[in-house]
Write a protein that holds these residues in place. Structure first.
Motif, short mmCIF file in Angstrom:
data_model
loop_
_atom_site.label_atom_id
_atom_site.label_comp_id
_atom_site.label_asym_id
_atom_site.label_seq_id
_atom_site.Cartn_x
_atom_site.Cartn_y
_atom_site.Cartn_z
N ASP A 100 -13.79 -31.60 -8.64
CA ASP A 100 -13.76 -30.28 -8.00
C ASP A 100 -12.34 -29.77 -7.75
OD1 ASP A 100 -16.51 -30.60 -8.00
OD2 ASP A 100 -16.62 -31.16 -5.89
N THR A 103 -9.91 -29.43 -10.82
CA THR A 103 -10.25 -28.24 -11.60
C THR A 103 -9.81 -26.98 -10.86
OG1 THR A 103 -12.14 -29.36 -12.57
CG2 THR A 103 -12.15 -26.96 -12.66
N LYS A 104 -10.06 -26.94 -9.57
CA LYS A 104 -9.73 -25.76 -8.75
C LYS A 104 -8.24 -25.42 -8.80
CE LYS A 104 -10.22 -24.07 -4.00
NZ LYS A 104 -10.72 -24.40 -2.66
#
Length: 164
Positions: A100, A103-104
């Motif tokens: 998460d 990627t963010k």
């Protein structure tokens, strides 16, 4: 492929290993003029049952994480890192960091401390750093402290190149 890192994600939790990972990340971010993303994931599994009875546990964990990251941010800025972001989130550190959050922030390097879990604990639950190494889609640097077991120190000293 570039040899320069632009978005570095460093996972910190207050441990000595995480502190060493942070110190390495500052040097790498400074040399690469990279953005340093300081991350603390509050592992909800560790206090979920207790938190149902006492909401203050989650509040204390949040305050600890915010204070820890604020101190690290001040230190990074004082050391010359120009762009520092702070992220405090809840969930499983294993999945949040490598999937998460990486990627963010478009991480091209994740830095974390090595764990102190013994072989039985690793077999049963696995280590966060091991999971990050296996599941991350970018480079991962796992940092050990000087307190590494003596057999690991010996191997590291044998492989050091004093001219590097």
């Amino acid at each position: 492929m570039t040899l320069k890192y632009q978005q570095i994600l460093v996972a910190v939790d207050g441990s000595k290993e995480a502190e060493w990972a942070f110190k390495k990340s500052v040097g790498i971010a400074t040399r690469n003029n990279a953005t340093l993303n300081l991350v603390n994931i509050i592992d909800t599994r560790s206090f979920a049952a207790i938190e149902a009875y006492d909401r203050s546990i989650a509040d204390r964990a949040q305050k600890f994480a915010e204070d820890l990251l604020a101190d690290y941010k001040k230190e990074a800025v004082a050391s010359g890192v120009q762009n520092v972001n702070i992220v405090v989130d809840y969930g499983s550190p294993k999945t949040m960091i490598s999937r998460d959050l990486a990627t963010k922030v478009h991480a091209d390097l994740i830095i974390c401390g090595a764990t102190g879990l013994n072989a039985v604990e690793r077999f049963l639950i696995g280590s966060v750093s091991e999971h990050i190494v296996r599941s991350a889609t970018c480079d991962v640097l796992v940092v050990r402290t000087d307190d590494a077991p003596s057999d690991l120190k010996g191997r590291a000293e044998d492989n050091q190149n004093p001219t590097a």
